[in-house]
Scaffold this motif. Structure first.
Motif, PDB file in Angstrom:
ATOM      1  N   TYR B  29       1.235  -1.377  -0.465  1.00 49.44           N
ATOM      2  CA  TYR B  29      -0.050   0.031   0.043  1.00 49.44           C
ATOM      3  C   TYR B  29       0.636   1.085  -0.315  1.00 49.44           C
ATOM      4  O   TYR B  29       0.333   2.428  -0.433  1.00 49.44           O
ATOM      5  N   ARG B  30       2.082   0.993   0.940  1.00 48.69           N
ATOM      6  CA  ARG B  30       2.767   1.861   0.483  1.00 48.69           C
ATOM      7  C   ARG B  30       3.268   2.791  -0.550  1.00 48.69           C
ATOM      8  O   ARG B  30       3.231   3.856  -0.989  1.00 48.69           O
ATOM      9  N   ALA B  31       3.065   1.838  -1.266  1.00 49.44           N
ATOM     10  CA  ALA B  31       3.811   2.375  -2.997  1.00 49.44           C
ATOM     11  C   ALA B  31       2.834   2.911  -3.580  1.00 49.44           C
ATOM     12  O   ALA B  31       2.433   3.605  -4.585  1.00 49.44           O
ATOM     13  N   GLY B  32       1.888   1.250  -4.135  1.00 50.09           N
ATOM     14  CA  GLY B  32       0.633   1.671  -4.723  1.00 50.09           C
ATOM     15  C   GLY B  32      -0.784   2.291  -4.409  1.00 50.09           C
ATOM     16  O   GLY B  32      -1.243   1.992  -5.466  1.00 50.09           O
ATOM     17  N   ARG B  33      -0.581   2.894  -3.220  1.00 45.95           N
ATOM     18  CA  ARG B  33      -1.866   3.173  -2.462  1.00 45.95           C
ATOM     19  C   ARG B  33      -2.614   2.091  -3.451  1.00 45.95           C
ATOM     20  O   ARG B  33      -4.515   2.567  -3.012  1.00 45.95           O
ATOM     21  N   ILE B  34      -2.434   0.839  -3.000  1.00 47.45           N
ATOM     22  CA  ILE B  34      -3.764  -0.991  -3.448  1.00 47.45           C
ATOM     23  C   ILE B  34      -3.285  -0.794  -1.946  1.00 47.45           C
ATOM     24  O   ILE B  34      -2.644  -1.993  -2.105  1.00 47.45           O
ATOM     25  N   LEU B  35      -4.391  -2.014  -1.995  1.00 50.09           N
ATOM     26  CA  LEU B  35      -5.078  -2.770  -0.649  1.00 50.09           C
ATOM     27  C   LEU B  35      -5.058  -4.679  -0.950  1.00 50.09           C
ATOM     28  O   LEU B  35      -6.356  -4.154  -1.721  1.00 50.09           O
ATOM     29  N   ASN B  36      -4.229  -4.856  -0.918  1.00 46.04           N
ATOM     30  CA  ASN B  36      -4.128  -6.330  -1.950  1.00 46.04           C
ATOM     31  C   ASN B  36      -5.113  -7.298  -1.274  1.00 46.04           C
ATOM     32  O   ASN B  36      -4.454  -7.710  -0.084  1.00 46.04           O
ATOM     33  N   LEU B  37      -6.554  -7.288  -2.151  1.00 48.45           N
ATOM     34  CA  LEU B  37      -7.279  -8.257  -1.046  1.00 48.45           C
ATOM     35  C   LEU B  37      -6.828  -9.411  -0.993  1.00 48.45           C
ATOM     36  O   LEU B  37      -7.368 -10.739  -0.091  1.00 48.45           O
TER      37      LEU B  37
END
Lengths: 354, 294
Positions: B29-37
């Motif tokens: 999340y720190r880089a991609g702003r994607i919360l990887n479900l």
């Protein structure tokens, strides 16, 4: 909006607002309804069961489309809201002997209440955080429902209910349930199509496109975000009520995270934001599910190390995950967009552009 | 009293294991702003890669572990390039759904590659209980907790002190700003995914050592979500703190409340905490509060 066929123009507002504009469209529409309602006379019984489940799924997915596609509020818990509807309907029918024409709407209201409660955080959080709220609803639902007193929702064993009765007639056969479920589906679709062009629908779309701007334009965010969840889960609740009367047995395990993911997949395949897309996506993925169920045994001979139930499960997962990813990357507008393009090019043929 | 302290201790140790899975969420999340479900699936996938090298190919440990870490780094870059690079600049809904799609796809692929039945995971740390005064706990959990603390220190150093890590933080703040400062957004997100896969595999090693592995273990990813949220999606040191809080709460709920609720209390506890955080303080204890401008 695709262009209208050549020579169709409106002389007054009621013509301009009409969904069905040309005689050909009327003929097609009535023929379609006739085929749907004459279905039980010529469909084999297995096919009838598939259509019934598809009809129920369409209601739930259209509801999800209203929350997710129209209002832009992410909902990973549609299946839990459907389950709430199913359990409300089942407990009202089993414990209070309510007739189905009262218990199914009550199930819808039960679903809508749960949805509205989990929609309240939408005012403060959006995006990933909102997805997590609905995910929490989805995970907590079976835990809570099975721990309630077993008189209410049957506890871990689930709840059975008697077939729906109207007058002296019992809706027990697939044929009679088919008419009930198709009738409800048509009514729910009628409301959904008209919602998109009403004042409420426009407000919901304004919230989706930019909620801060929508608020400045006078759309009350709290009301409309909660309303979006309430309407979406009202649809889910009614679908759940129909589900309860179709299977006549409800268990918490029937309403798991995976069904929620399927519903979201149906929206993506059909096209986010379009009611027609929700229908197309549901039909497409349901057909794919049936195909896998049929093709499973053949597949088992090619990959013998994954056998039986697990094989069917893995095939479903690979197809669902693959379809979601491929549509997101290559056709984010979904099947509804393809359908509109097709209609458009048919109407302006032989010219390539308009 | 001794019982209470024992529950507390177990809660802390379990919490640190949750925290290392939470760290994998945070790194991505720190880089991609994607919360990887799909995080739970990534952990189990990493676990299966380790299993394949140790139990399948029967390499010794000192070859198998580096090999599997290299394999998951390659995998991380591939996943990023194949699935998440086309999604840069797309809506948040599309980004969430692609992780959900990945979650479902990885489940299916794991069954095809490794079958659905549970397999014993090799014992990497011995299972002998450590007895310390009146307390006892298994060695693997204890070593796992120490490893997760070490991983936290290393990750914190990477993100706070190295040029790479600071670049990743800039990308997390704003893609456009990062790009204009000469930081490659695409490369940073790729690195973040590779780091996320490494952390997930370490989590799998510490969590699964001596246990059994199958695709259902990936539920752990969802159970770590409340930890991520409580600590804050951007905060590396928030994760162990939140992990300990939730681990202890869960252990105490299991000890004192489960008998009244047929086992629901300990399962529901983290998610109820998650709902409360989402309502009161969505950014978590140490997360960044993003102020929205029109």
């Amino acid at each position: 909006m695709a262009v209208l066929p050549c020579g169709v123009h409106s002389a007054n507002y009621s013509q301009d607002k009409a969904f069905i504009r040309t005689p050909v469209q009327w003929v097609c529409f009535i023929a379609f309804l006739l085929i749907v309602f004459a279905g039980p006379f010529f469909f084999p019984s297995r096919m009838l069961g598939i259509i019934i489940i598809t009809g129920i799924t369409i209601i739930a997915v259209v509801g999800l489309q209203i929350t997710v596609g129209l209002t832009g509020q992410i909902n990973l818990g549609q299946s839990a809201f459907m389950g709430m509807g199913a359990f409300t309907t089942a407990t009202l029918a089993a414990n209070f002997n309510l007739p189905f024409w009262l218990s199914i709407p009550a199930g819808g209201i039960g679903g809508a209440l749960l949805g509205a409660i989990f929609g309240i955080p939408a005012l403060r959080v959006k995006g990933f955080y909102l997805a997590l709220t609905s995910l929490a609803a989805q995970i907590l639902f079976p835990l809570l429902i099975t721990r309630m007193p077993s008189k209410w929702f049957g506890g871990p064993n689930g709840l059975g209910l008697a077939p729906a009765k109207i007058g002296g007639f019992t809706l027990q056969s697939d044929q009679s349930l088919y008419y009930l479920i198709m009738g409800v589906t048509v009514i729910m679709l009628f409301f959904a199509f008209n919602l998109t062009r009403s004042r409420v629908g426009r407000a919901l779309m304004a919230v989706r496109d930019n909620d801060i701007v929508a608020e400045i334009m006078g759309v009350n965010l709290f009301t409309y975000k909660t309303l979006a969840f309430a309407i979406g889960s009202l649809y889910a609740g009614i679908a759940g009520g129909l589900w309860a009367y179709y299977l006549r047995y409800v268990m918490a395990e029937q309403f798991n995270l995976w069904s929620s993911v399927w519903y979201l997949g149906m929206i993506i395949v059909g096209g986010v934001g379009s009611i027609l897309g929700a229908i197309l996506g549901t039909v497409f993925l349901r057909a794919l599910q049936e195909l896998i169920t049929i093709a499973g045994p053949w597949f088992g001979q090619v990959f013998p190390q994954a056998g039986g139930e697990a094989l069917w499960y893995s095939g479903m997962n690979i197809v669902l995950g693959g379809v979601i990813i491929l549509f997101l990357i290559f056709e984010p507008k979904g099947l509804a967009h393809r359908w509109n393009v097709l209609k458009h090019s048919f109407r302006i043929w032989p010219y390539p552009y308009l | 009293m001794i019982d209470f302290l024992q529950y507390l201790l177990n809660g802390i140790l379990i919490g640190l294991l949750y925290a290392i899975i939470a760290l994998a969420f945070i790194v991505i999340y720190r880089a991609g702003r994607i919360l990887n479900l799909a995080q739970g699936e990534v952990v189990v996938f990493g676990g299966f890669v380790v299993w394949t090298f140790i139990a399948g190919a029967s390499f010794p440990l000192w070859i198998a572990l580096p090999l599997s870490l290299i394999a998951v780094v390659v995998l991380g870059f591939m996943v990023e390039k194949g699935f998440f690079r086309p999604m840069i600049g797309q809506s948040i809904f599309a980004n969430i759904m692609i992780t959900v799609g990945l979650m479902v796809l990885m489940r299916g692929l794991m069954i095809v590659f490794w079958g659905a039945s549970a397999r014993p995971f090799p014992v990497i740390f011995s299972l002998k209980p450590i007895i310390f005064g009146p307390f006892s706990f298994t060695r693997s959990i204890f070593i796992g907790a120490i490893i997760s603390l070490a991983v936290f220190i290393v990750m914190n150093w990477i993100f706070e002190k190295t040029r790479w890590g600071l670049g990743l933080s800039t990308v997390a703040e704003n893609h456009v700003v990062a790009q204009s400062m000469g930081i490659s957004v695409k490369r940073s997100i790729g690195i973040a995914w590779a780091l996320g896969f490494i952390v997930s595999t370490l989590a799998a090693i510490t969590f699964l050592s001596g246990q059994s592995i199958n695709f259902l273990v990936s539920e752990i990813g969802l159970r770590a979500l409340p930890v991520v949220l409580l600590g804050g999606l951007e905060s590396i040191w928030g994760a162990p703190l939140a992990g300990i809080l939730i681990g202890v709460g869960e252990a105490l709920a299991a000890a004192y409340l489960d008998k009244y609720t047929m086992g629901a209390a300990s399962e529901a506890f983290p998610f109820i905490i998650m709902l409360v955080i989402l309502l009161i303080r969505p950014q978590g204890i140490f997360g960044w509060k993003i102020i929205e401008r029109v």
